[in-house]
Design an enzyme around this catalytic site. Structure first.
Site, PDB file in Angstrom:
ATOM      1  N   GLN A 104       0.757  -1.316  -0.015  1.00  0.00           N
ATOM      2  CA  GLN A 104      -0.030  -0.088  -0.104  1.00  0.00           C
ATOM      3  C   GLN A 104       0.692   1.184  -0.007  1.00  0.00           C
ATOM      4  O   GLN A 104       2.145   1.384   0.084  1.00  0.00           O
ATOM      5  CB  GLN A 104      -0.829   0.247   1.331  1.00  0.00           C
ATOM      6  CG  GLN A 104      -0.165  -0.081   2.552  1.00  0.00           C
ATOM      7  CD  GLN A 104      -1.009  -0.454   3.875  1.00  0.00           C
ATOM      8  OE1 GLN A 104      -1.166   0.598   4.740  1.00  0.00           O
ATOM      9  NE2 GLN A 104      -1.744  -1.255   3.851  1.00  0.00           N
ATOM     10  N   HIS A 153       4.846   0.513   1.111  1.00  0.00           N
ATOM     11  CA  HIS A 153       5.228  -0.353   2.051  1.00  0.00           C
ATOM     12  C   HIS A 153       4.235  -1.574   2.216  1.00  0.00           C
ATOM     13  O   HIS A 153       3.078  -1.362   1.753  1.00  0.00           O
ATOM     14  CB  HIS A 153       5.449   0.442   3.304  1.00  0.00           C
ATOM     15  CG  HIS A 153       4.096   1.341   3.582  1.00  0.00           C
ATOM     16  ND1 HIS A 153       3.556   2.314   2.988  1.00  0.00           N
ATOM     17  CD2 HIS A 153       3.249   0.848   4.578  1.00  0.00           C
ATOM     18  CE1 HIS A 153       2.473   2.823   3.767  1.00  0.00           C
ATOM     19  NE2 HIS A 153       2.094   2.004   4.542  1.00  0.00           N
ATOM     20  N   GLU A 199       4.242   7.942   8.536  1.00  0.00           N
ATOM     21  CA  GLU A 199       3.977   6.917   9.754  1.00  0.00           C
ATOM     22  C   GLU A 199       5.327   6.274  10.199  1.00  0.00           C
ATOM     23  O   GLU A 199       6.492   6.221   9.247  1.00  0.00           O
ATOM     24  CB  GLU A 199       3.211   5.763   9.499  1.00  0.00           C
ATOM     25  CG  GLU A 199       3.633   4.729   8.422  1.00  0.00           C
ATOM     26  CD  GLU A 199       2.462   3.985   7.934  1.00  0.00           C
ATOM     27  OE1 GLU A 199       1.416   4.381   7.708  1.00  0.00           O
ATOM     28  OE2 GLU A 199       2.660   2.608   7.571  1.00  0.00           O
ATOM     29  N   ARG A 211      -4.371   0.693  -1.533  1.00  0.00           N
ATOM     30  CA  ARG A 211      -3.878  -0.580  -1.723  1.00  0.00           C
ATOM     31  C   ARG A 211      -3.667  -1.032  -3.266  1.00  0.00           C
ATOM     32  O   ARG A 211      -4.364  -0.744  -4.140  1.00  0.00           O
ATOM     33  CB  ARG A 211      -4.983  -1.811  -1.384  1.00  0.00           C
ATOM     34  CG  ARG A 211      -4.941  -1.947   0.317  1.00  0.00           C
ATOM     35  CD  ARG A 211      -5.738  -3.245   0.334  1.00  0.00           C
ATOM     36  NE  ARG A 211      -6.849  -2.877   1.429  1.00  0.00           N
ATOM     37  CZ  ARG A 211      -8.045  -2.627   1.564  1.00  0.00           C
ATOM     38  NH1 ARG A 211      -8.679  -2.778   0.536  1.00  0.00           N
ATOM     39  NH2 ARG A 211      -8.695  -2.219   2.729  1.00  0.00           N
ATOM     40  N   HIS A 245       0.179   5.559   1.004  1.00  0.00           N
ATOM     41  CA  HIS A 245      -0.601   6.671   1.838  1.00  0.00           C
ATOM     42  C   HIS A 245      -0.207   7.999   0.864  1.00  0.00           C
ATOM     43  O   HIS A 245       1.094   8.157   0.819  1.00  0.00           O
ATOM     44  CB  HIS A 245      -0.325   6.973   3.278  1.00  0.00           C
ATOM     45  CG  HIS A 245      -0.476   5.752   3.928  1.00  0.00           C
ATOM     46  ND1 HIS A 245      -1.733   4.928   4.173  1.00  0.00           N
ATOM     47  CD2 HIS A 245       0.284   4.942   4.750  1.00  0.00           C
ATOM     48  CE1 HIS A 245      -1.325   3.873   4.570  1.00  0.00           C
ATOM     49  NE2 HIS A 245      -0.266   3.973   5.280  1.00  0.00           N
TER      50      HIS A 245
HETATM   51 ZN    ZN Z   1       0.824   2.353   6.095  1.00  0.00          ZN
END
Ligand code: ZN
Length: 311
Positions: free
Chosen positions: A92, A169, A111, A189, A94
């Site tokens: 996926q 990632h 993240e 995704r 972001h």
């Molecule tokens: Zn993630």
């Protein structure tokens, strides 16, 4: 003031049972994520015990905006989770803030992962091996060769990774992770191992948005091997423009700390103790979370390992 928080759990298809069995979380046979600090509408922390018992943390902060400190006055711009990957998570990406705000009405998501525990041969996927064009990326998804083009990184307990928005990632099976991220719930995704959900349907992919959002250059992998580090002194795990995360091991009595500009989120990752301020004392078990308002002096007694985060 120190508030004890109730977490919100999620039962995504790749989850295991460790959050229930080892971290005291409540849920069914499958427990993928526990949202430990969240004011996100998709799963909000509530306050456990005391004068504000049952109130959402978001409502508390609306009532007392200064409690977050001036770095994020009146808001909690981060979301902290425990993640138990019994199976592989989807590959996926972001989006960044600009893209997410424009198309999703949400924040972007940078993240960080702290590997709380993992199986011996556990790994993660992090970025591309070589530069790809958008069409090569699209073709690799279409002809099922994407996994040949990504970095697969073996992980150890104590490793820390910073995953910037736009980095492709995936968390691999056998990882138990503390994730500190921007407050966002936008995931694109691109590959889901041809899995089916409980109803027998494949989960939705978001290929066009992922193609728009992903960096297609190889990225340097900012891993830190921390397993043998000494955490008797609080030690910074990672710092970026959105958050700074520390780990500390406490045996006996920890140092007195105070941050006037930010709230502090404390997550107990091992052992037990007490989280203490002038006005509050909370028993603290493995897997529990506490919100310390800005300007509050706090310390911990007991034998435990903690992760604490400020903005
Ligand atoms: Zn993630």
């Amino acid at each position: 003031m120190i508030l004890k928080l109730n977490s919100v759990t999620k039962d995504y298809i790749w989850g295991g049972t460790r959050l229930r069995d080892e971290f005291g979380k409540i849920g069914g046979t499958r427990l993928a994520e526990s949202w430990e600090l969240s004011v996100h509408p998709d799963g909000m922390s509530t306050i456990s015990g005391g004068e504000y018992d049952g109130m959402t943390l978001a409502a508390f902060i609306e009532k007392f905006p200064e409690s977050t400190g001036k770095n994020s006055l009146g808001s909690v711009p981060i979301l902290i989770k425990l993640i138990d990957a019994k199976d592989n998570l989807s590959v996926q990406v972001h989006p960044d803030n600009d893209y997410a705000r424009k198309y999703e009405g949400d924040n972007g998501k940078t993240e960080t992962w702290y590997i709380v525990d993992c199986d011996e041969n556990a790994s993660i996927i992090y970025g591309f091996k070589d530069k790809l064009t958008k069409e090569e990326f699209r073709a690799a998804i279409a002809d099922n060769t994407l996994l040949d083009k990504v970095n697969v990184i073996p992980v150890n307990k104590g490793d820390v990774f910073l995953i910037r928005a736009g980095t492709l990632h995936a968390i691999g099976k056998g990882c138990l992770i503390a994730e500190i991220q921007q407050s966002s719930n936008v995931t694109y995704r691109v590959y889901d191992y041809d899995r089916r959900d409980d109803a027998g349907n494949p989960r939705e992919l978001h290929i066009e948005k992922a193609l728009d959002s992903a960096y297609r250059n190889p990225t340097e992998i900012p891993v830190k091997q921390r397993d043998n580090a000494d955490f008797q002194q609080a030690s910074e795990l990672v710092s970026c423009e959105y958050f700074t995360v520390f780990r500390e091991d406490i045996s006996g009595s920890g140092e007195i700390r105070r941050n006037d500009n930010s709230f502090t989120h404390i997550l107990i990752i091992e052992g037990r103790g007490e989280v203490i301020s002038d006005s509050d004392i909370h028993a603290a078990e493995k897997g529990e979370s506490f919100f310390v308002t800005a300007g509050t002096e706090w310390h911990i007694k007991g034998n435990c390992s903690i992760i604490y985060t400020v903005v």
